[in-house]
Design a protein around this motif. Structure first.
Motif, mmCIF file in Angstrom:
data_model
loop_
_atom_site.group_PDB
_atom_site.id
_atom_site.type_symbol
_atom_site.label_atom_id
_atom_site.label_comp_id
_atom_site.label_asym_id
_atom_site.label_seq_id
_atom_site.Cartn_x
_atom_site.Cartn_y
_atom_site.Cartn_z
ATOM 1 N N ARG A 102 0.816 -1.223 0.000
ATOM 2 C CA ARG A 102 0.000 0.000 0.000
ATOM 3 C C ARG A 102 0.846 1.269 0.000
ATOM 4 N NH1 ARG A 102 -3.191 -4.027 2.082
ATOM 5 N NH2 ARG A 102 -5.330 -3.977 1.310
ATOM 6 N N TYR A 103 1.644 1.420 -1.036
ATOM 7 C CA TYR A 103 2.407 2.667 -1.239
ATOM 8 C C TYR A 103 1.445 3.743 -1.730
ATOM 9 C CZ TYR A 103 6.901 0.131 -1.143
ATOM 10 O OH TYR A 103 7.998 -0.612 -0.774
ATOM 11 N N PRO A 104 1.798 5.012 -1.478
ATOM 12 C CA PRO A 104 0.995 6.098 -2.053
ATOM 13 C C PRO A 104 0.934 5.941 -3.576
ATOM 14 C CG PRO A 104 2.615 6.953 -0.504
ATOM 15 C CD PRO A 104 2.932 5.507 -0.670
ATOM 16 N N ALA A 105 -0.240 6.200 -4.121
ATOM 17 C CA ALA A 105 -0.411 6.059 -5.571
ATOM 18 C C ALA A 105 0.594 6.928 -6.326
ATOM 19 C CB ALA A 105 -1.837 6.428 -5.955
ATOM 20 N N GLU B 242 -6.512 1.254 -6.880
ATOM 21 C CA GLU B 242 -6.636 2.097 -5.686
ATOM 22 C C GLU B 242 -7.045 1.253 -4.495
ATOM 23 O OE1 GLU B 242 -8.387 6.386 -7.176
ATOM 24 O OE2 GLU B 242 -9.730 4.991 -6.196
ATOM 25 N N ASP B 243 -6.596 1.661 -3.306
ATOM 26 C CA ASP B 243 -7.105 1.052 -2.090
ATOM 27 C C ASP B 243 -8.517 1.608 -1.882
ATOM 28 O OD1 ASP B 243 -7.775 0.299 0.467
ATOM 29 O OD2 ASP B 243 -5.766 0.705 1.298
ATOM 30 N N PRO B 244 -9.561 0.749 -1.877
ATOM 31 C CA PRO B 244 -10.923 1.279 -1.776
ATOM 32 C C PRO B 244 -11.155 2.061 -0.488
ATOM 33 C CG PRO B 244 -10.902 -1.134 -1.633
ATOM 34 C CD PRO B 244 -9.510 -0.707 -1.980
ATOM 35 N N GLU B 245 -10.408 1.717 0.586
ATOM 36 C CA GLU B 245 -10.610 2.440 1.843
ATOM 37 C C GLU B 245 -9.873 3.768 1.893
ATOM 38 O OE1 GLU B 245 -9.844 -0.698 4.769
ATOM 39 O OE2 GLU B 245 -11.402 -1.694 3.571
ATOM 40 N N ARG B 246 -8.761 3.842 1.183
ATOM 41 C CA ARG B 246 -7.981 5.087 1.157
ATOM 42 C C ARG B 246 -7.463 5.299 -0.258
ATOM 43 N NH1 ARG B 246 -3.505 4.816 5.603
ATOM 44 N NH2 ARG B 246 -2.907 6.730 4.547
ATOM 45 N N PRO B 247 -8.204 6.021 -1.070
ATOM 46 C CA PRO B 247 -7.880 6.150 -2.496
ATOM 47 C C PRO B 247 -6.512 6.772 -2.775
ATOM 48 C CG PRO B 247 -10.023 7.122 -1.984
ATOM 49 C CD PRO B 247 -9.415 6.743 -0.684
ATOM 50 N N GLU B 248 -5.904 7.423 -1.755
ATOM 51 C CA GLU B 248 -4.563 7.990 -1.994
ATOM 52 C C GLU B 248 -3.500 6.883 -2.009
ATOM 53 O OE1 GLU B 248 -6.259 8.100 0.787
ATOM 54 O OE2 GLU B 248 -4.978 8.206 2.573
ATOM 55 N N LEU B 249 -3.899 5.667 -1.609
ATOM 56 C CA LEU B 249 -2.953 4.551 -1.593
ATOM 57 C C LEU B 249 -3.209 3.619 -2.777
ATOM 58 C CD1 LEU B 249 -3.016 3.503 2.186
ATOM 59 C CD2 LEU B 249 -1.501 5.145 1.038
ATOM 60 N N SER B 250 -2.164 2.914 -3.174
ATOM 61 C CA SER B 250 -2.299 1.928 -4.256
ATOM 62 C C SER B 250 -2.193 0.526 -3.646
ATOM 63 C CB SER B 250 -1.181 2.123 -5.274
ATOM 64 O OG SER B 250 0.081 1.932 -4.659
#
Ligand code: NSS
Length: 431
Positions: free
Chosen positions: A321-324, A333-341
């Protein structure tokens, strides 16, 4: 009649007269006795040439033979616990095929540039042969594991119309008047191939015009890339840890002699069994800032960060889960935190750094279109890739393992250039 033999199977010929063909590694002159350290490609063995046991011209040849001359020997195999490999050849005949004059690589120390200029000869040395033998086993372990776990090999192209891993390291060439690029990764094609086979892999050379000179980067390196339909990030990590463990354990079992020759302490390699620890990028950043290897949230890790993180574990560690913003355009995208990939890197222990990059790919057309635009990529070159999100898109994941980084780690090398027969590095295209 002497039987044609090889050194690796010499134990089957004890008491027999054999014929060996190879090269002279070194010679010790004891007057009427010549001790030849002889190599045939499968191993090395001591050949004893005693003046009274061979014709005069054979003894003369044994006295004259120089380092790296090609030569043939006939003699009787003797088991001798004092001999380096446990066996020796008592020569009855010896003959030089080609006399090598002034072989440039001598037992004295040479600088790295000299050795790299002579890489075509350097690969014959025992250390380099050990590394390349380990590499051959690593490659075989890779193929065997994937072939026996439901993955189908589908080869992907070397000449490509677009970037996979960023436009800064593209190697451009001319394709009949149009620009083409040497492949950075077969991943995008793998993503097409999974709809035909479910689980696939490609395995071949990949190219990055890396402008920085580091011990972990080659311009041309080999990467194996598995890709799986209907696999999420968790499944991806499970496959990676099984895969890497299988490679390491098989190499330990089959290349113990080479690893010992290389002076590799294999204690930590024995620990390489699942499960591998998993930490998030956020946790990693917190650890690094706490431990005095500062990093700003959003930046990708450099070598010092990877080393500091890996030091905390006794086996490879997943960072997920690195930043996008610091990862490639195709990441889900991480569905819980879209700023993460939904990305994951695998860091090897002992400072060997990232050996795998991968994660879950986006299955969504709109996100992919947006990312292609954000990354400034030419949309037209990716139309076929967008099609994969129009016709039967599924959640899917995959990863790429760098062969040279894996070999460097297993062998304990401090630079990738020894992990491939003819390294391509910044500023070096010779030999
Ligand atoms: O850029 S990567 O992290 N990821 C990819 O290329 C994905 N498209 C792979 C995939 O998911 N199918 O590179 C993957 C690995 C990386 O962890 C290293 O082990 C190796 O490839 N790698 C390199 N090895 C040697 N030299 C260079 N320059 C290099 N770049 C990546």
């Amino acid at each position: 009649m002497a039987e044609q033999a090889t050194i690796s199977t010499i134990d089957r010929f004890v008491g027999h007269e054999v014929h060996l063909r190879g090269w002279l590694q070194s010679r010790t002159d004891k007057g009427r006795l010549q001790f030849l350290n002889f190599r045939d490609g499968t191993g090395t063995i001591q050949v004893v040439v005693f003046q009274k046991n061979v014709p005069p011209e054979a003894f003369e040849a044994a006295r004259r033979v120089t380092q790296e001359s090609s030569c043939e020997v006939t003699g009787t195999v003797r088991a001798d616990p004092r001999a380096p490999g446990g066996y020796e050849i008592d020569a009855s005949s010896f003959h030089i095929v080609q006399l090598a004059q002034d072989y440039p690589i001598t037992p004295k120390e040479h600088g790295i540039d000299f050795l790299l200029d002579h890489r075509h000869l350097w690969i014959r040395s025992p250390r380099q042969r050990s590394v390349l033998a380990v590499r051959a086993t690593v490659v075989d372990a890779i193929r065997t594991w994937l072939n026996s776990h439901g993955f189908t090999l589908v080869d992907t192209p070397i000449l490509t119309p677009a970037a996979c891993e960023g436009t800064t390291t593209l190697f451009e060439t001319d394709y009949f008047g149009e620009p083409a690029y040497l492949t950075q990764s077969g991943q995008l094609y793998n993503e097409a191939n999974i709809a035909a086979f479910g689980k696939v892999y490609c395995f071949g050379p990949t190219f990055r015009a890396e402008k920085s000179k580091t011990r972990r980067h080659l311009i041309e390196f080999w990467m194996v890339e598995p890709e799986m339909a209907y696999a999420d990030l968790e499944e991806c990590m499970r496959v990676e840890e099984e895969f890497v463990s299988a490679i390491v354990q098989r190499t330990l079992a089959e290349r113990a002699r080479e690893l010992e020759f290389l002076g590799r302490d294999t204690t930590l390699l024995r620990n390489v069994v699942p499960p591998f620890p998993r930490i998030t990028y956020d946790e990693a950043v917190e650890i690094l800032n706490r431990e005095g290897v500062p990093i700003t949230w959003g930046d990708d890790f450099g070598a010092p960060h990877e080393t500091a993180l890996a030091q905390r574990f006794d086996r490879p560690v997943f960072v997920h889960r690195y930043p996008a913003q610091c990862k490639a355009f195709y990441m889900e995208e991480d569905p819980e935190r879209p700023e993460l990939s939904l990305s994951v890197d695998l860091l090897a222990p002992e400072g060997y750094g990232e050996i795998i990059g991968g994660g879950q790919r986006t299955a969504r057309l709109e996100l992919l279109e947006r990312r292609i635009a954000e990354h400034g990529l030419p949309r037209q070159a990716f139309e076929w890739y967008l099609d994969l999100r129009r016709y039967g898109a599924v959640p899917h994941s995959g990863f790429g393992l760098g062969v040279e980084r894996t070999v460097a780690w297993i062998c304990g090398l401090d630079h990738l250039r020894e992990a491939i027969a003819f390294p391509r590095t910044l500023g070096r295209l010779y030999p």
